[in-house]
Design a protein around this motif. Structure first.
Motif, short mmCIF file in Angstrom:
data_model
loop_
_atom_site.label_atom_id
_atom_site.label_comp_id
_atom_site.label_asym_id
_atom_site.label_seq_id
_atom_site.Cartn_x
_atom_site.Cartn_y
_atom_site.Cartn_z
N ILE A 1 32.96 52.75 41.06
CA ILE A 1 32.53 52.62 39.66
C ILE A 1 33.35 53.56 38.77
O ILE A 1 33.86 53.17 37.73
N TYR A 2 33.48 54.83 39.19
CA TYR A 2 34.27 55.79 38.42
C TYR A 2 35.73 55.34 38.34
O TYR A 2 36.39 55.48 37.30
N PHE A 3 36.23 54.83 39.44
CA PHE A 3 37.62 54.37 39.52
C PHE A 3 37.88 53.25 38.52
O PHE A 3 38.85 53.28 37.75
N LEU A 4 36.99 52.26 38.48
CA LEU A 4 37.15 51.14 37.55
C LEU A 4 36.98 51.58 36.10
O LEU A 4 37.68 51.10 35.21
N LYS A 5 36.05 52.50 35.87
CA LYS A 5 35.86 52.99 34.50
C LYS A 5 37.10 53.71 34.00
O LYS A 5 37.47 53.60 32.83
N ALA A 6 37.75 54.46 34.88
CA ALA A 6 38.96 55.17 34.47
C ALA A 6 40.08 54.19 34.11
O ALA A 6 40.95 54.50 33.29
N ILE A 7 40.04 53.01 34.71
CA ILE A 7 41.07 52.00 34.44
C ILE A 7 40.74 51.19 33.18
O ILE A 7 41.59 51.01 32.30
N TYR A 8 39.49 50.74 33.07
CA TYR A 8 39.13 49.79 32.02
C TYR A 8 38.46 50.43 30.81
O TYR A 8 38.42 49.82 29.74
N GLU A 9 37.91 51.63 30.95
CA GLU A 9 37.27 52.31 29.82
C GLU A 9 37.95 53.65 29.62
O GLU A 9 37.47 54.68 30.10
N MET B 1 50.04 51.47 34.22
CA MET B 1 49.20 51.79 35.37
C MET B 1 49.16 50.57 36.29
O MET B 1 48.75 49.49 35.89
N HIS B 2 49.65 50.73 37.52
CA HIS B 2 49.68 49.59 38.43
C HIS B 2 49.46 50.07 39.85
O HIS B 2 49.60 51.25 40.17
N SER B 3 49.12 49.12 40.72
CA SER B 3 48.91 49.41 42.13
C SER B 3 49.61 48.35 42.95
O SER B 3 49.30 47.16 42.82
N PRO B 4 50.55 48.73 43.82
CA PRO B 4 51.19 47.73 44.68
C PRO B 4 50.20 47.08 45.64
O PRO B 4 50.41 45.96 46.07
N VAL B 5 49.11 47.80 45.95
CA VAL B 5 48.10 47.23 46.84
C VAL B 5 47.40 46.06 46.16
O VAL B 5 47.29 44.96 46.71
N VAL C 1 40.56 60.03 45.10
CA VAL C 1 40.50 59.44 46.44
C VAL C 1 40.97 57.99 46.42
O VAL C 1 41.79 57.57 47.25
N LEU C 2 40.49 57.22 45.45
CA LEU C 2 40.84 55.80 45.42
C LEU C 2 42.22 55.57 44.80
O LEU C 2 42.93 54.63 45.20
N ALA C 3 42.61 56.40 43.86
CA ALA C 3 43.96 56.27 43.31
C ALA C 3 45.01 56.54 44.38
O ALA C 3 46.06 55.89 44.43
N ASP C 4 44.71 57.50 45.26
CA ASP C 4 45.63 57.77 46.37
C ASP C 4 45.64 56.61 47.35
O ASP C 4 46.70 56.18 47.82
N LYS C 5 44.47 56.08 47.64
CA LYS C 5 44.37 54.98 48.61
C LYS C 5 45.13 53.75 48.13
O LYS C 5 45.83 53.10 48.91
N TYR C 6 44.99 53.43 46.84
CA TYR C 6 45.60 52.22 46.31
C TYR C 6 46.94 52.50 45.63
O TYR C 6 47.46 51.65 44.90
N ASP C 7 47.47 53.69 45.88
CA ASP C 7 48.82 54.04 45.44
C ASP C 7 49.00 53.89 43.93
O ASP C 7 50.02 53.39 43.46
N MET C 8 48.00 54.34 43.18
CA MET C 8 48.10 54.34 41.71
C MET C 8 48.48 55.75 41.28
O MET C 8 47.63 56.59 40.95
N GLN C 9 49.76 56.03 41.33
CA GLN C 9 50.25 57.39 41.16
C GLN C 9 49.98 57.96 39.77
O GLN C 9 49.68 59.15 39.62
N ASP C 10 50.08 57.13 38.75
CA ASP C 10 49.82 57.62 37.39
C ASP C 10 48.37 58.08 37.25
O ASP C 10 48.09 59.14 36.67
N LEU C 11 47.46 57.30 37.77
CA LEU C 11 46.05 57.65 37.69
C LEU C 11 45.74 58.86 38.56
O LEU C 11 44.94 59.73 38.19
N TYR C 12 46.39 58.94 39.71
CA TYR C 12 46.21 60.10 40.60
C TYR C 12 46.65 61.39 39.89
O TYR C 12 45.94 62.40 39.91
#
Length: 307
Positions: free
Chosen positions: A43-51, A1-5, A73-84
């Motif tokens: 908060i939800y975005f970070l929880k999905a990444i770290y928890e 899981m990565h973000s080029p942004v 919404v945030l996965a699309d914004k930060y181009d995190m395609q796997d999370l999206y």
């Protein structure tokens, strides 16, 4: 899981650590990038990444459209395609089906996600639909995956109260110390679509339950061709009276299957029982009428050129 942004943020010039001052909000003298995003979504975005346990299928919190759309919404914004992709997959596991066949399967297991519907190890979870989050996310992103779920989201939104349609719904609070997150409110045009759709859905409910009315077209061809008053004609007459008494037609839920009600009615007493051919004929008419409603949802809500 990565973000080029986020990756490229580390390429920005760093400030001189010796000149930074300690503050209440930055006690470790770290470089800070202030984000314009909504705090509750982040908060939800970070929880999905770290928890990762926060996002597991056996957690009730994982079935919230509010959480899923926040992450999308945030996965699309930060181009995190796997999370999206993961979040949209989980969102489609809620009752936001994209095909009528999937919607039919979903009705058979209304208290679990579609992915878990066939798993005996998955506990039942009461799902509270809040389609405003999906509609607003689709309006903002207009991605193919969200747009496919849009018609059924509007359908569910139409059944919400007039107060909710005008004032929105309260966002959930993960912890009382974080304060209130405000309300999720529909765009006025989308609220108008839902309000104007109510009488159309009532008409669609009448069409979807016409198969229970006293009409020879609702009998199998063989029974309809009989000249005298056959047992199936008598049973259909009683069925139409029961349908009127149950008020199946006057509601905004034309997609709801009435097969369970119909089966029970046919087995309550021998005098109410239609022959197998007539039962199959009525069920087919009911399903075809409901499928037509499904296919017409996009037109009903004027979504051809949405937003």
């Amino acid at each position: 899981m990565h973000s080029p942004v986020f990756r490229d943020m580390f390429k920005l010039p760093q400030s001189d650590t010796g000149k930074k001052s300690v503050s209440e909000f930055n006690p470790d003298n770290l470089d800070v990038v202030r984000m314009p995003d909504n705090g509750y979504q982040f908060i939800y975005f970070l929880k999905a990444i770290y928890e990762r346990s926060f996002f597991q299928a056996n957690k009730a919190v994982g079935f919230s459209d509010e959480i899923a759309t926040s992450i999308i919404v945030l996965a699309d914004k930060y181009d995190m395609q796997d999370l999206y992709r993961e979040a949209t997959h989980r969102l489609s596991g809620l009752p936001y089906s994209t095909t009528f066949a999937a919607f039919e399967l979903r009705q058979a297991c209304p208290h679990t996600t579609a992915q878990a519907a066939h798993s005996p190890r998955t506990r039942r979870v009461n799902i509270t639909l809040e389609p405003f989050f999906l509609i607003n996310a689709a309006r903002r992103l207009q991605t193919r995956e969200l747009l496919k779920m849009l018609p059924i989201a509007f359908y569910f939104a139409t059944s919400m109260t007039a107060e909710a349609l005008t004032d929105g719904v309260a966002r959930k609070v993960l912890h009382k110390t974080l304060g209130e997150y405000g309300r999720e409110v529909l765009d006025p045009e989308d609220a108008r679509r839902c309000i104007e759709a109510k009488p159309k859905l009532v008409k669609a409910s009448q069409d979807a339950t016409r198969c229970f009315s006293l009409d020879t077209a609702n009998l199998s061809p063989a029974c309809a061709a009989k000249q005298r008053r056959s047992p199936c004609r008598v049973a259909l007459e009683r069925l139409s009276q029961a349908a009127a008494g149950a008020d199946l037609a006057n509601n905004t839920s034309p997609l709801k299957s009435r097969e369970g009600w119909f089966d029970k009615r046919c087995t309550d007493a021998p005098m109410n029982k239609l022959c197998k051919d007539c039962q199959a004929h009525i069920k087919r008419l009911h399903k075809e009428a409901r499928e037509k409603v499904w296919n017409d949802l996009k037109k009903l809500y004027d979504l051809e050129a949405w937003p």
